[in-house]
Design an enzyme around this catalytic site. Sequence first.
Site, PDB file in Angstrom:
ATOM      1  N   HIS A 106      45.571   1.662 -73.728  1.00  9.32           N
ATOM      2  CA  HIS A 106      46.340   0.538 -74.266  1.00  9.32           C
ATOM      3  C   HIS A 106      45.666  -0.796 -73.942  1.00  9.32           C
ATOM      4  CE1 HIS A 106      50.181   2.256 -75.727  1.00  9.32           C
ATOM      5  NE2 HIS A 106      49.970   3.210 -74.835  1.00  9.32           N
ATOM      6  N   ASP A 130      52.234   2.892 -78.819  1.00 11.40           N
ATOM      7  CA  ASP A 130      53.403   3.752 -78.706  1.00 11.40           C
ATOM      8  C   ASP A 130      54.364   3.327 -79.804  1.00 11.40           C
ATOM      9  OD1 ASP A 130      52.281   4.850 -76.432  1.00 11.40           O
ATOM     10  OD2 ASP A 130      53.541   3.720 -75.045  1.00 11.40           O
ATOM     11  N   GLU A 173      52.465  13.364 -75.855  1.00 11.59           N
ATOM     12  CA  GLU A 173      53.413  12.284 -76.143  1.00 11.59           C
ATOM     13  C   GLU A 173      53.508  12.091 -77.650  1.00 11.59           C
ATOM     14  OE1 GLU A 173      52.491   9.698 -72.063  1.00 11.59           O
ATOM     15  OE2 GLU A 173      51.784   8.955 -74.011  1.00 11.59           O
ATOM     16  N   HIS A 180      52.531   8.449 -78.904  1.00  8.94           N
ATOM     17  CA  HIS A 180      51.294   7.773 -78.520  1.00  8.94           C
ATOM     18  C   HIS A 180      50.171   8.066 -79.515  1.00  8.94           C
ATOM     19  CE1 HIS A 180      48.359   6.093 -75.563  1.00  8.94           C
ATOM     20  NE2 HIS A 180      47.555   6.926 -76.196  1.00  8.94           N
TER      21      HIS A 180
END
Length: 252
Positions: free
Chosen positions: A140, A147, A229, A232
């Site tokens: 990130h 996200d 995830e 993500h």
Amino acid sequence: MRAVRLILIALVAFSLISSASAQSLPGGFVYLRDIDPSIIQDIRYATSNNFVGRPLAGYGAGECVVKREVGLRLKAVQQELAAQNLSLKMFDCYRPARASLDMVKWSQNGHETAAERRYNPNIPKTELFRLGYIANRSQHSTGAALDLTLVDLKADNSAKYDPSKTYADCTAPVAMRAPEGSVDMGTGYDCTDAKGHTAVTSINPEQRTWRKRLVAAMARQGFVNYSKEWWHFSLPGAGGAAYDFPIQPRRN
């Protein structure tokens, strides 16, 4: 009078320069709102509605900041979704490196509250890094990871998170979890549990369909999902060095 006029001009110029510098972004970063204001934003680490229970270091504003190429591709995804009465909803975008260090300190503080356990009901928070749910050095921070989720624009998305309420953990049925104003993906955002793995089979068919639609829409613009995830995604090749500049309010 001329002297007063010159002083006023100088003050206005200084104000404009200060405003510009306050929102200047390095390395090709942009505010997503400047690329596509129709994309919904709920930047959770700028609030107390996250697994740490407070804003993380470096989140001075709830704004999605990304590399320009990432923003343009998100705009293309949004345009496709709009025809289906859907929208992207951003939970996190660029993350200052100091925020990742803040997460490390949180994991090592020696206690877990009930509110924190909502996000990791079956895994001690000291294990989250070893198991790959949180990284010491996050992608990130390069501006190339995101996200996000989907919002059904035809649905009633009015329910809001209430910090005074006690919610069930992130794996519970959607009516018992903290509201997120989005489609039911089978778990809440940031749910560090096997049910949060993108291709898990222990969720219902409709939830699996929503996950597949999100992954497919993002993949058509080159984004790759992280298997642990469902929320993500990253854009290969768009990252580079990690940054630590704080997220500041965007000015028009």
